[in-house]
Design an enzyme around this catalytic site. Sequence first.
Site, mmCIF file in Angstrom:
data_model
loop_
_atom_site.group_PDB
_atom_site.id
_atom_site.type_symbol
_atom_site.label_atom_id
_atom_site.label_comp_id
_atom_site.label_asym_id
_atom_site.label_seq_id
_atom_site.Cartn_x
_atom_site.Cartn_y
_atom_site.Cartn_z
ATOM 1 N N ARG A 44 32.294 37.980 -19.282
ATOM 2 C CA ARG A 44 33.500 37.152 -19.411
ATOM 3 C C ARG A 44 34.717 38.009 -19.081
ATOM 4 O O ARG A 44 34.839 39.135 -19.583
ATOM 5 C CB ARG A 44 33.606 36.589 -20.825
ATOM 6 C CG ARG A 44 34.888 35.810 -21.091
ATOM 7 C CD ARG A 44 34.806 35.006 -22.362
ATOM 8 N NE ARG A 44 33.807 33.942 -22.267
ATOM 9 C CZ ARG A 44 33.737 32.905 -23.097
ATOM 10 N NH1 ARG A 44 34.623 32.772 -24.076
ATOM 11 N NH2 ARG A 44 32.793 32.007 -22.958
ATOM 12 N N LYS A 68 20.747 31.467 -28.740
ATOM 13 C CA LYS A 68 20.442 30.677 -27.548
ATOM 14 C C LYS A 68 19.085 31.067 -26.972
ATOM 15 O O LYS A 68 18.263 30.202 -26.634
ATOM 16 C CB LYS A 68 21.529 30.876 -26.501
ATOM 17 C CG LYS A 68 21.385 30.010 -25.274
ATOM 18 C CD LYS A 68 22.521 30.235 -24.284
ATOM 19 C CE LYS A 68 23.841 29.790 -24.827
ATOM 20 N NZ LYS A 68 24.916 29.811 -23.800
ATOM 21 N N LYS A 80 26.447 40.452 -24.492
ATOM 22 C CA LYS A 80 27.595 39.894 -23.776
ATOM 23 C C LYS A 80 28.512 41.032 -23.344
ATOM 24 O O LYS A 80 28.534 42.095 -23.978
ATOM 25 C CB LYS A 80 28.376 38.928 -24.678
ATOM 26 C CG LYS A 80 29.188 37.887 -23.917
ATOM 27 C CD LYS A 80 28.306 36.774 -23.387
ATOM 28 C CE LYS A 80 29.128 35.682 -22.725
ATOM 29 N NZ LYS A 80 28.287 34.561 -22.264
ATOM 30 N N ASP A 114 30.255 34.495 -16.219
ATOM 31 C CA ASP A 114 30.783 33.727 -17.345
ATOM 32 C C ASP A 114 32.249 33.422 -17.026
ATOM 33 O O ASP A 114 32.740 33.729 -15.933
ATOM 34 C CB ASP A 114 30.636 34.508 -18.659
ATOM 35 C CG ASP A 114 30.795 33.623 -19.887
ATOM 36 O OD1 ASP A 114 29.842 32.897 -20.221
ATOM 37 O OD2 ASP A 114 31.873 33.650 -20.511
ATOM 38 N N THR A 143 22.013 24.509 -16.439
ATOM 39 C CA THR A 143 22.740 24.153 -17.661
ATOM 40 C C THR A 143 23.011 22.658 -17.713
ATOM 41 O O THR A 143 22.974 22.052 -18.793
ATOM 42 C CB THR A 143 24.055 24.946 -17.752
ATOM 43 O OG1 THR A 143 23.767 26.341 -17.711
ATOM 44 C CG2 THR A 143 24.790 24.628 -19.046
ATOM 45 N N ALA A 230 34.138 23.718 -20.859
ATOM 46 C CA ALA A 230 35.140 24.690 -20.413
ATOM 47 C C ALA A 230 35.157 25.856 -21.396
ATOM 48 O O ALA A 230 34.156 26.556 -21.540
ATOM 49 C CB ALA A 230 36.494 24.017 -20.283
ATOM 50 N N ALA A 252 29.844 24.335 -22.956
ATOM 51 C CA ALA A 252 30.686 25.459 -23.362
ATOM 52 C C ALA A 252 30.044 26.214 -24.519
ATOM 53 O O ALA A 252 29.270 25.645 -25.303
ATOM 54 C CB ALA A 252 32.066 24.962 -23.768
ATOM 55 N N ASN A 253 30.382 27.480 -24.644
ATOM 56 C CA ASN A 253 29.898 28.297 -25.757
ATOM 57 C C ASN A 253 30.846 28.183 -26.940
ATOM 58 O O ASN A 253 32.055 28.065 -26.772
ATOM 59 C CB ASN A 253 29.801 29.770 -25.338
ATOM 60 C CG ASN A 253 28.729 30.010 -24.298
ATOM 61 O OD1 ASN A 253 27.613 29.524 -24.432
ATOM 62 N ND2 ASN A 253 29.062 30.749 -23.253
#
Length: 343
Positions: A44, A68, A80, A114, A143, A230, A252-253
Site C-alpha cells: 500500500r 483472510k 503487508k 494494493d 476478488t 475503495a 475493501a479491507n
Amino acid sequence: MDVFAELEHAGAHRVLLLSDPPSGLRAIIALDDLTLGPGCGGIRTQPYANVGNALADVVKLSRAMTLKCAIANLPAGGAKTVVLDHSGMDRDAAFRRLGRYIQDLGGLYRCAGDLGTTLQDLEAVARETDFVNTTGARLGEATAVTVVNGIRACIEARSGATLSDISVAVQGCGLIGTGVARCLAAMGARVFVADVDRTRANTLAAEIGATVVEAEAILYANVDVLAPCAIGSVITEGVARDMKAWAICGGANNQLAHAAIIDTLTARGILFVPDQLASSGAVIDGVSRDLGNVDPTPLLEATFLTATEILQRAKAEARSTTDIAEALARGRIKAASKRGGSA
C-alpha cells in the site's frame, strides 16, 4: 519517538522499518502470523501524517491478511507493506530498492499490489525480486468473484431471491470495484457506482449500464446491498445507523471504522459479510498459482459456502458475523499449529 513503545501500542511483533535515503524510500513491512505458511499481502502506498500512523495501519492490515488467508483455507499467513509516499521519493528507484529488501527475505514474504501502488511500481519491484505478483487485472477479477459470492449468500439468507432481483451500490471504480460492478451487471443486478474520480465512474457506468451516484452519497443509497470497494473504515457509526441497504459485502479491507460498529449493524438486522472473506479472491488466486501452482477455482467457489456458513451460524448462535469469521479462521490456524505446519 520510542520505536518499541510504538510497536507495543500497535500490537506488532515482527516488523521491518525500511529506509533508503538515495531513493527516498520509507516503508514498513509487517509479518503477522506465519503458522499456515509464508506471509502474503499487498504493498500500500500513501502519505501518512507520521510513522506511528503508518505502523498502526500496516499492523492492522497484516492481521487482516492472516484472517483472510486462514478463512480461505490457504497455506499462507498474513503480511503487508506500507510505503510512505512523499515528495522526496524517486518512485522507480524506491520500489526497486523495496524489491531488493523483499528478495532478501527469501520468500518469507510474498507481495502484490494494493491501494496507491501502480502497475509500474510493481514492475519496478519485480525487477529485483521473484516474490511479487504483477497480474493486477486477474487478481481484481478473482476478488469480484468472492464479493459476488458473498452477496449471493446474503440474498439466500435474506429472501432466496436472485441477483437479478436486487440493487447494489458499488463504492469505488478502481480495479476491484470495476470487476465487482461488471460481474453484477452481467448477472442482471441493478448497479449504482461512485468514485471520487467522477470521470472514472461515468466511464464504467456507460460501459455496463449502471447509474452514477455522487461519491459522498453512495453509502446511503437506497439499494439492497452496499459494496465498499475503495478505502477502509468507511462504515462509521453514522453510516451504520443511517444507511438504507440491508447488507454489506465489498472488496475493501477493514471496512468497519471500529469493531463495535458490527453491533449497530446486527441490531438493525443488516447482514455483513466480513471483508476478510469477501475480499479474499486476490490472495486465493495469487497463493494458489504462486505457491501451489494449482487452479484457484475450487477455493474461489468455496467462499460462497463459507459466507453461507458464517451468516447461518451468526443467526443461530446470536453472534456477529465478524466473531464467527474470526473464530473460524483462528480455529484453522490452531489446528495447523497442532499439526506442526501449514494446512
